[in-house]
Design a protein around this motif. Structure first.
Motif, PDB file in Angstrom:
ATOM      1  N   PRO A 293      21.494 -32.311  -1.260  1.00  0.00           N
ATOM      2  CA  PRO A 293      19.889 -32.598  -1.504  1.00  0.00           C
ATOM      3  C   PRO A 293      19.981 -33.025  -3.211  1.00  0.00           C
ATOM      4  O   PRO A 293      19.146 -33.878  -3.485  1.00  0.00           O
ATOM      5  CB  PRO A 293      19.424 -31.181  -1.336  1.00  0.00           C
ATOM      6  CG  PRO A 293      20.249 -30.601  -0.298  1.00  0.00           C
ATOM      7  CD  PRO A 293      21.520 -30.887  -0.630  1.00  0.00           C
ATOM      8  N   MET A 294      21.006 -32.341  -4.125  1.00  0.00           N
ATOM      9  CA  MET A 294      21.050 -32.767  -5.450  1.00  0.00           C
ATOM     10  C   MET A 294      21.518 -34.227  -5.658  1.00  0.00           C
ATOM     11  O   MET A 294      20.894 -34.894  -6.426  1.00  0.00           O
ATOM     12  CB  MET A 294      22.047 -31.727  -6.183  1.00  0.00           C
ATOM     13  CG  MET A 294      21.445 -30.072  -6.040  1.00  0.00           C
ATOM     14  SD  MET A 294      19.922 -30.004  -6.758  1.00  0.00           S
ATOM     15  CE  MET A 294      20.242 -29.925  -8.342  1.00  0.00           C
ATOM     16  N   VAL A 295      22.352 -34.712  -4.954  1.00  0.00           N
ATOM     17  CA  VAL A 295      22.837 -36.038  -5.001  1.00  0.00           C
ATOM     18  C   VAL A 295      21.667 -36.841  -4.382  1.00  0.00           C
ATOM     19  O   VAL A 295      21.674 -38.061  -5.181  1.00  0.00           O
ATOM     20  CB  VAL A 295      24.271 -36.195  -4.303  1.00  0.00           C
ATOM     21  CG1 VAL A 295      24.844 -37.730  -4.402  1.00  0.00           C
ATOM     22  CG2 VAL A 295      25.272 -35.159  -4.773  1.00  0.00           C
ATOM     23  N   ARG A 296      21.056 -36.769  -3.369  1.00  0.00           N
ATOM     24  CA  ARG A 296      20.120 -37.471  -2.974  1.00  0.00           C
ATOM     25  C   ARG A 296      18.954 -37.403  -4.070  1.00  0.00           C
ATOM     26  O   ARG A 296      18.123 -38.850  -3.982  1.00  0.00           O
ATOM     27  CB  ARG A 296      19.469 -36.689  -1.650  1.00  0.00           C
ATOM     28  CG  ARG A 296      20.328 -37.123  -0.500  1.00  0.00           C
ATOM     29  CD  ARG A 296      19.621 -36.847   1.043  1.00  0.00           C
ATOM     30  NE  ARG A 296      19.075 -35.709   1.122  1.00  0.00           N
ATOM     31  CZ  ARG A 296      19.723 -34.746   1.672  1.00  0.00           C
ATOM     32  NH1 ARG A 296      20.905 -34.828   2.353  1.00  0.00           N
ATOM     33  NH2 ARG A 296      19.280 -33.449   1.778  1.00  0.00           N
ATOM     34  N   GLN A 297      18.703 -36.652  -4.822  1.00  0.00           N
ATOM     35  CA  GLN A 297      17.659 -36.605  -5.861  1.00  0.00           C
ATOM     36  C   GLN A 297      18.206 -37.381  -7.218  1.00  0.00           C
ATOM     37  O   GLN A 297      17.379 -37.446  -8.112  1.00  0.00           O
ATOM     38  CB  GLN A 297      17.241 -35.339  -6.338  1.00  0.00           C
ATOM     39  CG  GLN A 297      16.540 -34.504  -5.123  1.00  0.00           C
ATOM     40  CD  GLN A 297      16.159 -32.909  -5.437  1.00  0.00           C
ATOM     41  OE1 GLN A 297      16.379 -32.547  -6.712  1.00  0.00           O
ATOM     42  NE2 GLN A 297      15.870 -32.215  -4.333  1.00  0.00           N
ATOM     43  N   GLY A 298      19.246 -37.685  -6.972  1.00  0.00           N
ATOM     44  CA  GLY A 298      19.979 -38.589  -8.104  1.00  0.00           C
ATOM     45  C   GLY A 298      20.445 -37.823  -9.247  1.00  0.00           C
ATOM     46  O   GLY A 298      20.831 -38.143 -10.340  1.00  0.00           O
ATOM     47  N   GLN A 299      20.769 -36.358  -8.877  1.00  0.00           N
ATOM     48  CA  GLN A 299      21.162 -35.319 -10.004  1.00  0.00           C
ATOM     49  C   GLN A 299      22.811 -35.160  -9.516  1.00  0.00           C
ATOM     50  O   GLN A 299      23.167 -34.870  -8.400  1.00  0.00           O
ATOM     51  CB  GLN A 299      20.522 -34.057  -9.838  1.00  0.00           C
ATOM     52  CG  GLN A 299      19.155 -34.243 -10.150  1.00  0.00           C
ATOM     53  CD  GLN A 299      18.635 -32.837 -10.348  1.00  0.00           C
ATOM     54  OE1 GLN A 299      18.978 -31.898 -10.975  1.00  0.00           O
ATOM     55  NE2 GLN A 299      17.345 -32.596  -9.777  1.00  0.00           N
ATOM     56  N   PHE A 300      23.712 -35.404 -10.433  1.00  0.00           N
ATOM     57  CA  PHE A 300      24.981 -35.047 -10.395  1.00  0.00           C
ATOM     58  C   PHE A 300      25.794 -34.678 -11.714  1.00  0.00           C
ATOM     59  O   PHE A 300      25.592 -35.410 -12.634  1.00  0.00           O
ATOM     60  CB  PHE A 300      25.755 -36.139  -9.785  1.00  0.00           C
ATOM     61  CG  PHE A 300      27.226 -35.850  -9.274  1.00  0.00           C
ATOM     62  CD1 PHE A 300      27.398 -35.362  -8.257  1.00  0.00           C
ATOM     63  CD2 PHE A 300      28.322 -36.100 -10.200  1.00  0.00           C
ATOM     64  CE1 PHE A 300      28.720 -34.651  -7.894  1.00  0.00           C
ATOM     65  CE2 PHE A 300      29.537 -35.732  -9.745  1.00  0.00           C
ATOM     66  CZ  PHE A 300      29.832 -35.174  -8.424  1.00  0.00           C
ATOM     67  N   GLN A 301      26.367 -33.680 -11.920  1.00  0.00           N
ATOM     68  CA  GLN A 301      27.156 -33.221 -13.097  1.00  0.00           C
ATOM     69  C   GLN A 301      28.506 -33.240 -12.546  1.00  0.00           C
ATOM     70  O   GLN A 301      29.109 -33.003 -11.499  1.00  0.00           O
ATOM     71  CB  GLN A 301      26.846 -31.910 -13.387  1.00  0.00           C
ATOM     72  CG  GLN A 301      25.373 -32.045 -13.813  1.00  0.00           C
ATOM     73  CD  GLN A 301      25.016 -30.341 -14.257  1.00  0.00           C
ATOM     74  OE1 GLN A 301      25.610 -29.598 -14.420  1.00  0.00           O
ATOM     75  NE2 GLN A 301      23.584 -30.142 -14.382  1.00  0.00           N
ATOM     76  N   ALA A 302      29.446 -33.604 -13.688  1.00  0.00           N
ATOM     77  CA  ALA A 302      30.768 -33.952 -13.412  1.00  0.00           C
ATOM     78  C   ALA A 302      31.547 -32.375 -12.812  1.00  0.00           C
ATOM     79  O   ALA A 302      32.585 -32.542 -11.872  1.00  0.00           O
ATOM     80  CB  ALA A 302      31.649 -34.085 -14.739  1.00  0.00           C
ATOM     81  N   ALA A 303      31.264 -31.179 -13.165  1.00  0.00           N
ATOM     82  CA  ALA A 303      31.991 -30.144 -12.931  1.00  0.00           C
ATOM     83  C   ALA A 303      31.702 -29.933 -11.420  1.00  0.00           C
ATOM     84  O   ALA A 303      32.394 -29.133 -10.648  1.00  0.00           O
ATOM     85  CB  ALA A 303      31.427 -28.939 -13.481  1.00  0.00           C
ATOM     86  N   TRP A 304      30.589 -30.429 -10.876  1.00  0.00           N
ATOM     87  CA  TRP A 304      30.117 -30.277  -9.525  1.00  0.00           C
ATOM     88  C   TRP A 304      31.268 -30.711  -8.642  1.00  0.00           C
ATOM     89  O   TRP A 304      31.228 -30.507  -7.413  1.00  0.00           O
ATOM     90  CB  TRP A 304      28.723 -30.736  -9.239  1.00  0.00           C
ATOM     91  CG  TRP A 304      27.667 -30.157  -9.911  1.00  0.00           C
ATOM     92  CD1 TRP A 304      27.722 -29.025 -10.562  1.00  0.00           C
ATOM     93  CD2 TRP A 304      26.431 -30.505  -9.741  1.00  0.00           C
ATOM     94  NE1 TRP A 304      26.611 -28.611 -11.264  1.00  0.00           N
ATOM     95  CE2 TRP A 304      25.825 -29.441 -10.654  1.00  0.00           C
ATOM     96  CE3 TRP A 304      25.630 -31.530  -9.095  1.00  0.00           C
ATOM     97  CZ2 TRP A 304      24.412 -29.701 -10.890  1.00  0.00           C
ATOM     98  CZ3 TRP A 304      24.194 -31.694  -9.413  1.00  0.00           C
ATOM     99  CH2 TRP A 304      23.529 -30.877 -10.353  1.00  0.00           C
ATOM    100  N   ALA A 305      31.965 -31.707  -8.964  1.00  0.00           N
ATOM    101  CA  ALA A 305      33.057 -32.376  -8.127  1.00  0.00           C
ATOM    102  C   ALA A 305      34.274 -31.460  -7.869  1.00  0.00           C
ATOM    103  O   ALA A 305      35.126 -31.552  -7.241  1.00  0.00           O
ATOM    104  CB  ALA A 305      33.582 -33.582  -8.739  1.00  0.00           C
ATOM    105  N   MET A 306      34.486 -30.267  -9.039  1.00  0.00           N
ATOM    106  CA  MET A 306      35.658 -29.765  -8.856  1.00  0.00           C
ATOM    107  C   MET A 306      35.941 -28.820  -7.839  1.00  0.00           C
ATOM    108  O   MET A 306      37.254 -28.643  -7.356  1.00  0.00           O
ATOM    109  CB  MET A 306      35.688 -28.728 -10.185  1.00  0.00           C
ATOM    110  CG  MET A 306      35.828 -29.404 -11.719  1.00  0.00           C
ATOM    111  SD  MET A 306      37.175 -30.717 -11.734  1.00  0.00           S
ATOM    112  CE  MET A 306      36.415 -32.389 -11.496  1.00  0.00           C
TER     113      MET A 306
END
Length: 404
Positions: A293-306
């Motif tokens: 849901p965060m990605v669909r809202q256009g929100q993404f932080q680099a650490a979230w990929a870890m």
């Protein structure tokens, strides 16, 4: 009115001395002290590390040549966990095997208590937080032994929490300078420092890319970019502060290059049929469900990929699954925190700190009260062990070695 005041006072004291961190600590500590009295000693590495530690006490210097292996006797050796082994032998001399059991149980309980506190303060209901912790425990328990690897598990969690704070804007990027001395300490405790350096390196690359595309991120100027490069370089140089110099790095490279999965269980790939495998898979699915849901809202932080990166690394070596598990639990807490409306750099207080949040029975106490019960419990146990008082769980002798 007086009768009502007593329950109210009692409730405040419970919230003060038994927040979620303390409750989780006690549950994990009791479990490990009871079930781990023999299971935490089932890895032969425990005795190997202790032997190196005893040799260091006798000779007064770190090992340079192999004196234990028949086929390698007298050959050059790099003891890449020398500092942890020195600490282990000190604890063993103070409180025997029970002391090492207590150290490992308290360290892991402290880690899980801290993660549990972050999950609840982020807004996750206590039952869901317990479920997440249980999955993290199942994905990690196969590597719970009295070994320096436990230090890497704790340091990786603290390291990743720092990156999450910088990525969200709660902490300025210059505070990552703390990673430089931490890299030196970690490098002399365990080779898991490569996990921290790799995580920092990947986040740094993502942050640079975000800055290049003028996306919101921790880097907003050339000065901040240079600062990050300097911090990363400082961490790499800090690893060289060890008794072996570059030989330590060569030793790590040789270890990672070997096909150790043929002989050592923890270096083999994981399978979904075992508890660690399916627990890790459920954790990943849960993480992606919160992330989507965060990605669909256009929100993404680099650490979230870890967490996704560490899941892929865990597929190669089962020993990486505990690192994936703690990183994922912290990632879930961060995603839920953001999803509930926290905005970086706005100086807003955590809603749980402000009004009790969704779970007022587990307050986010910032004082030292939450450490009182764990400190008394661990201190009393250590005193009984040192004195050799016979008592189950908290006394001596309690640790034992499995006949199998």
């Amino acid at each position: 009115m007086e009768n009502q005041a007593i329950p109210s006072w009692f409730g405040r004291q419970v919230r003060r001395f038994l927040p979620v961190e303390t409750v989780c600590f006690l549950a994990v500590w009791l479990m490990l002290m009871a079930a781990g009295r023999d299971r935490l000693f089932q890895d032969p590495g425990t005795f190997w590390h202790l032997a190196w530690g005893k040799q260091m006490l006798q000779t007064g210097h770190v090992p340079r040549t192999d004196t234990f292996s028949f086929t390698r006797w007298g050959q050059p050796v790099v003891d890449d966990q020398w500092l942890a082994e020195f600490l282990m032998v000190g604890v063993h001399r103070l409180a025997d095997w029970e002391g090492l059991l207590l150290l490992t149980a308290a360290a892991l309980a402290g880690l899980y208590g801290w993660i549990g506190g972050r999950l609840v303060r982020a807004g996750i209901a206590p039952l869901w937080a317990v479920l997440i912790l249980a999955l993290v425990f199942l994905a990690s328990a196969h590597n719970f032994h009295v070994r320096p690897l436990i230090a890497s598990l704790i340091l990786q969690a603290a390291w990743f929490a720092g990156l999450l704070a910088v990525d969200a804007g709660r902490t300025p990027i210059w505070r990552l300078w703390l990673f430089v001395p931490l890299s030196t300490l970690w490098a002399n405790l365990h080779g898991g420092v490569l996990a921290g350096l790799g995580t920092l390196g990947l986040c740094s690359v993502f942050w640079m890319v975000q800055w290049g595309f003028r996306r919101r991120g921790p880097i907003q100027s050339h000065a901040q970019a240079l600062l990050l490069v300097a911090i990363l370089g400082g961490c790499l140089l800090a690893v060289l502060v060890n008794p072996y110099g570059l030989d330590l790095l060569r030793n790590w490279y040789a270890t990672l290059s070997m096909d150790l999965g043929r002989w050592i269980q923890e270096h083999r790939p994981w399978t979904v049929s075992e508890p660690a495998g399916w627990a890790a898979l459920v954790l990943l699915v849960g993480y992606l469900a919160v992330l989507a849901p965060m990605v669909r809202q256009g929100q993404f932080q680099a650490a979230w990929a870890m967490p996704i990166v560490w899941f892929l690394l865990g597929m190669q070596r089962v020993r990486n699954l505990p690192l994936f598990a703690v990183v994922t639990a912290l990632g879930i807490a961060e995603l839920v925190r953001c999803r509930l409306g926290e905005r970086p750099l706005e100086g807003r207080k955590d809603p749980v700190e402000e009004d009790g949040g969704p779970c007022p029975s587990f307050s986010a106490e910032r004082g030292l009260s939450k450490y009182v019960i764990p400190a008394l419990l661990v201190g009393t146990t250590l005193a009984l062990q040192t004195a050799g008082c016979p008592a189950p769980l908290v006394g001596s002798p309690w640790a034992r070695f499995s006949a199998e």
